[in-house]
Scaffold this active site. Sequence first.
Site, PDB file in Angstrom:
ATOM      1  N   MET A   1      -4.444  -7.288   1.755  1.00  0.00           N
ATOM      2  CA  MET A   1      -4.449  -6.400   2.654  1.00  0.00           C
ATOM      3  C   MET A   1      -3.751  -7.131   4.012  1.00  0.00           C
ATOM      4  O   MET A   1      -3.869  -8.275   4.153  1.00  0.00           O
ATOM      5  CB  MET A   1      -5.692  -5.959   3.243  1.00  0.00           C
ATOM      6  CG  MET A   1      -6.640  -5.564   2.011  1.00  0.00           C
ATOM      7  SD  MET A   1      -7.357  -6.929   1.022  1.00  0.00           S
ATOM      8  CE  MET A   1      -8.642  -7.180   2.118  1.00  0.00           C
TER       9      MET A   1
ATOM     10  N   THR B   1      -3.971   2.642  -2.420  1.00  0.00           N
ATOM     11  CA  THR B   1      -3.173   3.887  -2.587  1.00  0.00           C
ATOM     12  C   THR B   1      -4.016   5.196  -2.304  1.00  0.00           C
ATOM     13  O   THR B   1      -3.913   6.412  -2.638  1.00  0.00           O
ATOM     14  CB  THR B   1      -2.781   4.034  -3.955  1.00  0.00           C
ATOM     15  OG1 THR B   1      -3.766   3.960  -4.835  1.00  0.00           O
ATOM     16  CG2 THR B   1      -1.681   2.963  -4.363  1.00  0.00           C
ATOM     17  N   SER B   2      -5.171   4.899  -1.538  1.00  0.00           N
ATOM     18  CA  SER B   2      -6.094   5.977  -1.225  1.00  0.00           C
ATOM     19  C   SER B   2      -6.258   5.957   0.354  1.00  0.00           C
ATOM     20  O   SER B   2      -7.309   5.790   0.876  1.00  0.00           O
ATOM     21  CB  SER B   2      -7.637   5.728  -1.756  1.00  0.00           C
ATOM     22  OG  SER B   2      -8.490   6.696  -1.690  1.00  0.00           O
ATOM     23  N   LYS B   3      -5.236   6.285   1.084  1.00  0.00           N
ATOM     24  CA  LYS B   3      -5.008   6.084   2.584  1.00  0.00           C
ATOM     25  C   LYS B   3      -4.293   7.178   3.106  1.00  0.00           C
ATOM     26  O   LYS B   3      -3.193   7.921   2.400  1.00  0.00           O
ATOM     27  CB  LYS B   3      -4.120   4.544   2.661  1.00  0.00           C
ATOM     28  CG  LYS B   3      -4.709   3.548   1.927  1.00  0.00           C
ATOM     29  CD  LYS B   3      -3.947   2.313   2.265  1.00  0.00           C
ATOM     30  CE  LYS B   3      -4.719   1.033   1.573  1.00  0.00           C
ATOM     31  NZ  LYS B   3      -5.351   0.214   2.639  1.00  0.00           N
TER      32      LYS B   3
ATOM     33  N   CYS C   1      -4.872  -0.393   8.663  1.00  0.00           N
ATOM     34  CA  CYS C   1      -3.958  -0.674   7.469  1.00  0.00           C
ATOM     35  C   CYS C   1      -3.004  -1.787   7.978  1.00  0.00           C
ATOM     36  O   CYS C   1      -2.018  -1.011   8.382  1.00  0.00           O
ATOM     37  CB  CYS C   1      -3.835   0.233   6.687  1.00  0.00           C
ATOM     38  SG  CYS C   1      -2.872  -0.256   5.118  1.00  0.00           S
TER      39      CYS C   1
ATOM     40  N   SER D   1      -7.884   1.175  -3.755  1.00  0.00           N
ATOM     41  CA  SER D   1      -7.889   1.152  -2.328  1.00  0.00           C
ATOM     42  C   SER D   1      -6.691   1.233  -1.433  1.00  0.00           C
ATOM     43  O   SER D   1      -6.546   1.609  -0.468  1.00  0.00           O
ATOM     44  CB  SER D   1      -8.989   0.072  -1.807  1.00  0.00           C
ATOM     45  OG  SER D   1      -8.205  -1.354  -2.108  1.00  0.00           O
TER      46      SER D   1
ATOM     47  N   SER E   1       0.696  -1.375  -0.015  1.00  0.00           N
ATOM     48  CA  SER E   1      -0.173   0.111  -0.168  1.00  0.00           C
ATOM     49  C   SER E   1       0.851   1.260   0.077  1.00  0.00           C
ATOM     50  O   SER E   1       1.947   1.225   0.297  1.00  0.00           O
ATOM     51  CB  SER E   1      -0.692  -0.040   1.241  1.00  0.00           C
ATOM     52  OG  SER E   1      -1.944  -1.061   1.204  1.00  0.00           O
TER      53      SER E   1
END
Length: 392
Positions: free
Chosen positions: A314, A68-70, A104, A66, A19
């Site tokens: 994940m 890379t949208s953290k 995460c 998802s 991620s």
Amino acid sequence: MPNAPQIKIPATYMRGGTSKGVFFRLKDLPEACQVPGEARDNLLLRVIGSPDPYQKQIDGMGGATSSTSKTVILAEPTQPDHDVDYLFGQVSIDKPFVDWSGNCGNLTAAVGAFAIHSGFVAKDRIPENGTCTVRIWQANIRKTIVAHVPITHGEVQETGDFELDGVTFPAAEVQVEFMDPADGEGSMFPTGNLVDDLDVPGVGTLKVTLINAGIPTIFVNAEDIGYKGTELQDDINSDPKALATFETIRAHGAVKMGLIQTIEEAANRQHTPKVAFVANPSDYVSSSGKHIGAGDVDVLVRALSMGKLHHAMMGTAAVAIATASAVPGTLVNLAAGGGDRTHVTFGHPSGTLRVGAEAREVNGQWTATKAIMSRSARILMEGWVRVPGDVF
């Protein structure tokens, strides 16, 4: 009326595991955003570039997936014997909300390094050469995570030869321990069962394992929903009907787990629970073209995150997989061949991953003591992010 000028906020862009995210120190955020609420959410949405009806996040730091949208916010520890508080925000790509309901696991590998870089870890605990143990309080789920960060000449060692499927280049290995990863407020199996019947409109009655370890996860047998467990991203993500079916399964599973009261609430809780399907080992070719043999893995697992099949796995779902595999009778354990185990190697779209877990039964209740895995992390960019000054 003139438009508000941009403001700049200290930030670091990091990869952790498979991620990427934007990391902040709490004290560096604008004062209105230093507390939970609408101002903070609006700031993080604008930093990442959401909500974006084009689903590209062109006008922000997000990468339109998802993974890379953290966002991550680190603060001084609120718990004794910890170095840092870690808060994770999963930013929706096309909707105006930030999901704070879970952790995460991949970015956790970067939290230890960022905590050292940012001065949260006392200097006398950082060796000149060796490993620095960073004690992290995961504020979303109120759990302890321990990251073992390699140090060379007093600095975080980021480069190395550790290879992680789903990440192109090798880096230094970071070992991460998820302590007591099961739900601290209830049973690790929220229904009390290792396997449940889940009635899903339009699908039928499915056998599922519902577990809360690492992150709440719904496991279903691949063959029960028409899959083999060898699927890659495009096989699922290019099929709107399949995605809708998985979301229906997820919503009904969330209700059965007690995470939400009504099906409609699932739309505003995209990060948790996860839904995954499992199958017995089989040969397949990963997304990078690597051949994975049936003998290379114990079980096949494919998981969805934020409504799409994940390109790898994940980190928190890996904890759920390993923990479920350690409990005889769960769908994951049965797909892996059954019996007692303390670790599992599973196949995912990008390759394989080995995760260790310890689970035991006490007075009829299963509990997990810890799960452990190796990841890697690296700073990609550091400096400031800029956002219009009126977004919050």
